[in-house]
Design a protein around this motif. Structure first.
Motif, PDB file in Angstrom:
ATOM      1  N   LEU A  38      30.097  38.600  65.774  1.00 35.16           N
ATOM      2  CA  LEU A  38      29.657  39.898  65.247  1.00 35.16           C
ATOM      3  C   LEU A  38      28.153  40.020  65.447  1.00 35.16           C
ATOM      4  N   ASN A  39      27.737  40.961  66.265  1.00 38.87           N
ATOM      5  CA  ASN A  39      26.321  41.120  66.596  1.00 38.87           C
ATOM      6  C   ASN A  39      25.703  42.419  66.090  1.00 38.87           C
ATOM      7  N   THR A  40      26.529  43.448  65.894  1.00 37.57           N
ATOM      8  CA  THR A  40      26.007  44.744  65.455  1.00 37.57           C
ATOM      9  C   THR A  40      26.945  45.381  64.440  1.00 37.57           C
ATOM     10  N   ILE A  41      26.355  46.066  63.473  1.00 37.76           N
ATOM     11  CA  ILE A  41      27.145  46.828  62.502  1.00 37.76           C
ATOM     12  C   ILE A  41      26.512  48.207  62.371  1.00 37.76           C
ATOM     13  N   ALA A  42      27.354  49.208  62.176  1.00 35.35           N
ATOM     14  CA  ALA A  42      26.883  50.588  62.054  1.00 35.35           C
ATOM     15  C   ALA A  42      27.178  51.105  60.659  1.00 35.35           C
ATOM     16  N   GLY A  43      26.201  51.776  60.070  1.00 32.42           N
ATOM     17  CA  GLY A  43      26.399  52.474  58.813  1.00 32.42           C
ATOM     18  C   GLY A  43      26.581  53.958  59.077  1.00 32.42           C
ATOM     19  N   ILE A  44      27.457  54.598  58.307  1.00 27.16           N
ATOM     20  CA  ILE A  44      27.801  56.006  58.541  1.00 27.16           C
ATOM     21  C   ILE A  44      27.773  56.764  57.222  1.00 27.16           C
ATOM     22  N   ASP A  45      27.142  57.938  57.236  1.00 30.66           N
ATOM     23  CA  ASP A  45      27.140  58.808  56.068  1.00 30.66           C
ATOM     24  C   ASP A  45      27.020  60.249  56.522  1.00 30.66           C
ATOM     25  N   SER A  47      25.817  64.283  55.068  1.00 27.96           N
ATOM     26  CA  SER A  47      25.211  65.159  54.074  1.00 27.96           C
ATOM     27  C   SER A  47      25.735  66.576  54.316  1.00 27.96           C
ATOM     28  N   VAL A  48      26.312  67.176  53.291  1.00 25.54           N
ATOM     29  CA  VAL A  48      26.837  68.540  53.402  1.00 25.54           C
ATOM     30  C   VAL A  48      25.906  69.484  52.645  1.00 25.54           C
ATOM     31  N   ARG A  49      25.394  70.475  53.355  1.00 29.54           N
ATOM     32  CA  ARG A  49      24.521  71.486  52.751  1.00 29.54           C
ATOM     33  C   ARG A  49      25.049  72.859  53.121  1.00 29.54           C
ATOM     34  N   GLY A  50      25.639  73.510  52.150  1.00 30.93           N
ATOM     35  CA  GLY A  50      26.210  74.822  52.429  1.00 30.93           C
ATOM     36  C   GLY A  50      27.336  74.708  53.440  1.00 30.93           C
ATOM     37  N   LYS A  51      27.194  75.441  54.536  1.00 29.90           N
ATOM     38  CA  LYS A  51      28.238  75.434  55.562  1.00 29.90           C
ATOM     39  C   LYS A  51      27.961  74.433  56.683  1.00 29.90           C
ATOM     40  N   ALA A  52      26.908  73.622  56.529  1.00 32.82           N
ATOM     41  CA  ALA A  52      26.547  72.671  57.579  1.00 32.82           C
ATOM     42  C   ALA A  52      26.749  71.240  57.098  1.00 32.82           C
ATOM     43  N   SER A  53      27.350  70.428  57.947  1.00 31.36           N
ATOM     44  CA  SER A  53      27.518  68.999  57.686  1.00 31.36           C
ATOM     45  C   SER A  53      26.673  68.223  58.682  1.00 31.36           C
ATOM     46  N   ARG A  54      25.903  67.269  58.170  1.00 33.55           N
ATOM     47  CA  ARG A  54      25.024  66.460  59.010  1.00 33.55           C
ATOM     48  C   ARG A  54      25.474  65.013  58.918  1.00 33.55           C
ATOM     49  N   ALA A  55      25.913  64.470  60.034  1.00 36.88           N
ATOM     50  CA  ALA A  55      26.357  63.073  60.085  1.00 36.88           C
ATOM     51  C   ALA A  55      25.274  62.219  60.700  1.00 36.88           C
ATOM     52  N   ALA A  56      25.167  61.000  60.200  1.00 38.94           N
ATOM     53  CA  ALA A  56      24.195  60.049  60.743  1.00 38.94           C
ATOM     54  C   ALA A  56      24.855  58.690  60.911  1.00 38.94           C
ATOM     55  N   VAL A  57      24.491  58.023  61.998  1.00 36.62           N
ATOM     56  CA  VAL A  57      24.945  56.665  62.287  1.00 36.62           C
ATOM     57  C   VAL A  57      23.703  55.817  62.540  1.00 36.62           C
ATOM     58  N   VAL A  58      23.622  54.685  61.871  1.00 39.56           N
ATOM     59  CA  VAL A  58      22.522  53.752  62.099  1.00 39.56           C
ATOM     60  C   VAL A  58      23.121  52.401  62.471  1.00 39.56           C
ATOM     61  N   VAL A  59      22.795  51.926  63.659  1.00 42.61           N
ATOM     62  CA  VAL A  59      23.303  50.644  64.150  1.00 42.61           C
ATOM     63  C   VAL A  59      22.236  49.587  63.920  1.00 42.61           C
ATOM     64  N   MET A  60      22.639  48.476  63.295  1.00 40.31           N
ATOM     65  CA  MET A  60      21.726  47.377  63.007  1.00 40.31           C
ATOM     66  C   MET A  60      22.252  46.079  63.605  1.00 40.31           C
ATOM     67  N   SER A  61      21.327  45.189  63.880  1.00 41.95           N
ATOM     68  CA  SER A  61      21.717  43.856  64.326  1.00 41.95           C
ATOM     69  C   SER A  61      22.309  43.082  63.155  1.00 41.95           C
ATOM     70  N   TYR A  62      23.196  42.161  63.475  1.00 41.52           N
ATOM     71  CA  TYR A  62      23.773  41.296  62.445  1.00 41.52           C
ATOM     72  C   TYR A  62      23.530  39.850  62.830  1.00 41.52           C
ATOM     73  N   LEU A 109      30.504  50.347  58.668  1.00 42.17           N
ATOM     74  CA  LEU A 109      30.507  50.488  57.218  1.00 42.17           C
ATOM     75  C   LEU A 109      30.363  51.962  56.871  1.00 42.17           C
ATOM     76  N   PHE A 110      31.329  52.500  56.146  1.00 44.96           N
ATOM     77  CA  PHE A 110      31.327  53.913  55.766  1.00 44.96           C
ATOM     78  C   PHE A 110      30.942  54.078  54.302  1.00 44.96           C
ATOM     79  N   ASP A 111      30.156  55.106  54.023  1.00 47.68           N
ATOM     80  CA  ASP A 111      29.924  55.514  52.642  1.00 47.68           C
ATOM     81  C   ASP A 111      31.144  56.318  52.215  1.00 47.68           C
TER      82      ASP A 111
END
Length: 224
Positions: A38-45, A47-62, A109-111
């Motif tokens: 296992l070398n990399t893990i991604a976090g996912i979250d 943010s919903v604001r009104g009618k817009a959803s903003r997704a973010a992915v951050v990949v980190m070394s493990y 990893l998902f929130d």
């Protein structure tokens, strides 16, 4: 990042529930992760604001937890908020963000929930079938299930059960801080989910990849 296409997202709530029941038997939740590979893990979250959803992915070394790559996407929040159907509200924009990645993370990893769900199809489980990679849910609040309060020390845990089946683990990621709710999404087991969650947690309650994704999802466009 290459992602399979399993189904359309534009479904009625009743059709969405039926699809969850159809997909759930495909989940694999008894595989021990090979942490040596296992070398990399991604976090996912999201943010919903009104009618817009903003997704973010951050990949980190493990296990170093250094940021390697980030990706974002913005989309219309087309599906209503209905408990148990979060994947249909947030899944499309998350997949769009993931497609913007140049790398292929080893685990995610998902929130949100994995199999701590009435049909075992929380967002980490549902999108795990799309990704074909190990996915784990880490939620901040109880959704369903019964459990005994874990001990106060970091690493203390207790089983979370629902209708006689273990769905996940209630895990203390910091001493004397509220626990989190950890569950396998796909292609892992609960012990692996707990270990990865603890390995990815440093000074805060939530794992670092999820915290970083949470912060990035809330940035306005152009404020990277």
């Amino acid at each position: 990042m290459r992602i399979a296409h399993l189904h359309d997202w534009n479904l009625s709530p009743s059709a969405a529930v039926a699809l969850q029941r159809e997909l759930a038997p495909q989940l694999i939740s008894d595989l021990t992760l090979d942490f040596d590979r296992l070398n990399t893990i991604a976090g996912i979250d999201v943010s919903v604001r009104g009618k817009a959803s903003r997704a973010a992915v951050v990949v980190m070394s493990y296990p170093q937890l250094e940021v390697i790559e980030t990706a974002r996407a913005i989309g219309e929040t087309a599906f209503p908020y209905i408990p148990g159907l979060l994947a249909f509200r947030e899944g499309p924009v998350i997949l769009e963000a993931l497609r913007n990645l140049g790398c292929e993370p080893d685990a995610f990893l998902f929130d949100g929930m994995g199999q701590i769900h009435p049909r075992k199809m929380g967002i980490a489980a549902h999108l795990g079938l799309w990704l074909g990679r190990p996915t784990i849910g880490c939620g901040k609040t109880r959704y369903i299930g019964d459990y005994a309060e874990p001990g106060k020390a970091k690493g203390s845990r207790s089983l979370l059960t629902h209708r006689g089946a273990q769905l996940g683990v209630v895990l203390r990621t910091r001493s004397n801080v509220k626990p989190v709710f950890v569950s396998v999404g796909h292609l892992a087991d609960n012990d692996s989910a707990v270990r990865l969650t603890l390995d990815a947690t440093t000074r805060y309650r939530l794992p670092e990849p999820i915290r970083a994704a949470h912060n990035l999802a809330r940035l306005s466009p152009g404020n990277d």
